[in-house]
Write an enzyme that holds these catalytic residues in place. Structure first.
Site: not given
Ligand SMILES: Cc1cc2nc3c(=O)[nH]c(=O)nc-3n(C[C@H](O)[C@H](O)[C@H](O)COP(=O)(O)O)c2cc1C
Length: 425
Positions: A227, A328, A345
């Protein structure tokens, strides 16, 4: 971090614009790097004055410094001018809002910590009440010499001083080791940090793990899925915490940031989500807080192809053979020790607040910073950011557009673990 002078978008103000910065240069060969740094500061809209020791003036041209700072460069002789209505060292000391003392030689370090005022630069340092970013530079053996180490220890106890120890590398004396002045990118970032936050070390004694950048999942030996994350937000969060006293471990995918911005961090570079997960799990046990700023891939091949696929065969790849990458953040939350604070985030486009609320609830982290990637002054590759910080007890803090370093400081203030009592500015 840019050293070029292109103006920032107005929505993301540059914290150095209009700041009165005194650049104090001493007699290290690293002084040759300072004219371009002075130029970068002037182009960013800071008011810059330079003061040099006699040794520095022999190594770097005061004329170049005057020209690039758009102002006279001050020398020792100027202190004794019969035209000066007030002592020059007091004028400069009071004028400065921020001081950049770089490079800092062994001699000038010794003068400062022992309170000697026998040059214009040395007397200005003693007279100023402005915060000082000080970057040592010298030969490895000089740096390791016990008197220098003792002086450096004393300096690190000074209030208002952000002391940046030398980095490792090939030195001008052909030694490989500690002694290089912090990179100009690092110095600019430290100045910006002091302009935003000050010199307070409110994260002193704490350990933080930050993840940053994208992950890469191989399709075949030539291609990967990834990304657009550059890693800048995570790297600046890590650096802001370090400058506030934390010991910071950065686990990062392939970054697109200046390598100088990694100085001072403990870095574990990884490529895949699985490697990032392993590195984070290994680091998790010992730390007070974790900030998951990395943009981890969502899917990966169950088995990456051993040989490079033809264009035609690549088309068939999308139909099957994929699996989801483990979550994660959720994994870290599930295995965290008591007292560990976790910030996640969330990148969003469109209206992300509702999705961010759901993500915070679902993942179970303490804080979630939801930031847009479809705004002109935010997201991947931008120097700025904005968004919503959601926290414990239903806190929802809107963060206005600001530089990524400014956002990093705001996040650290919110995230500061409860065992810390010392407030910041
Ligand atoms: C070419 C050259 C390079 C030098 N580089 C360094 C250096 O990197 N660090 C240092 O502490 N001293 C260095 N020195 C020695 C200092 O210039 C010397 O110790 C001087 O007294 C420093 O004084 P100042 O701090 O007033 O500038 C260098 C000297 C020369 C001639």
């Amino acid at each position: 971090m840019r050293t070029e002078g292109a103006p920032r978008p107005t929505a993301c103000p540059d914290p150095l614009v209009g700041r009165r910065i005194l650049v104090a240069i001493t007699g290290s060969i690293a002084a040759v790097k300072m004219p371009l740094l002075v130029s970068a500061l002037a182009k960013r809209g800071a008011e810059v004055r330079c003061v040099v020791t006699p040794s520095a003036a022999a190594l770097v041209s005061p004329v170049a410094l005057a020209s690039l700072s758009r102002h006279q460069c001050y020398l020792d002789a100027d202190q004794w001018s019969p035209q000066a209505p007030r002592p020059l060292h007091v004028e400069l000391a009071e004028w400065a809002e921020l001081v950049l003392l770089a490079p800092l030689s062994a001699t000038s370090l010794g003068r400062w910590v022992h309170g000697l005022a026998d040059t214009l630069l040395a007397s200005t340092l003693l007279a100023t009440e402005a915060p000082v970013v000080a970057a040592a530079a010298m030969n490895t053996s000089m740096w390791q010499a016990p008197p220098v180490q003792r002086n450096w220890q004393v300096l690190s106890t000074f209030e208002r001083v952000l002391a940046l120890g030398p980095a490792q590398g090939l030195l001008a004396c052909d030694r490989q080791g500690d002694g290089r002045m912090a990179e100009p990118e690092q110095l600019l970032m430290a100045l910006e940090s002091v302009a935003l936050w000050g010199w307070q070390r409110d994260w002193q004694g704490l350990d933080l793990v930050v993840s940053a950048g994208p992950t890469r999942e191989a399709l075949d030996p030539a291609r990967f899925l990834s990304n657009g994350s550059t890693g800048l937000m995570g790297v600046l969060l890590a650096q802001a915490a370090r400058l506030r006293g934390a010991s910071v471990h950065l686990v990062h995918g392939p970054l697109q940031v200046h390598p100088g911005l990694l100085e001072g961090l403990i870095c574990t570079p990884v490529q895949t989500a699985a490697q990032m997960q392993a590195a984070l799990m290994a680091a998790q046990g010992q730390v007070d807080a974790i900030a998951m700023a990395a943009a981890v891939a969502d899917h990966r091949r169950v088995e990456p192809m051993a040989h490079k696929l033809s264009k035609l065969a690549l088309g068939d790849l999308w139909a099957e053979g994929w699996e989801q990458v483990p979550d994660l953040l959720a994994g870290l939350v599930a295995s965290r020790p008591p007292g560990q604070t976790i910030l996640g985030f969330a990148a969003y486009s469109g209206d992300g607040l509702a999705a961010a609320r759901e993500k915070l609830r679902h993942k179970g982290c303490d804080w979630l910073f939801a930031n847009p990637i479809d705004q002109p002054d935010a997201g991947f590759g931008s120097p700025g950011n904005q968004g919503w910080l959601l926290g414990p007890g239903g806190q929802e803090i809107e963060m206005q557009p600001a530089s990524k370093l400014a956002i990093a400081h705001q996040l650290l203030t919110a995230l500061r673990p409860p065992q810390l009592s010392q407030p910041g500015p």
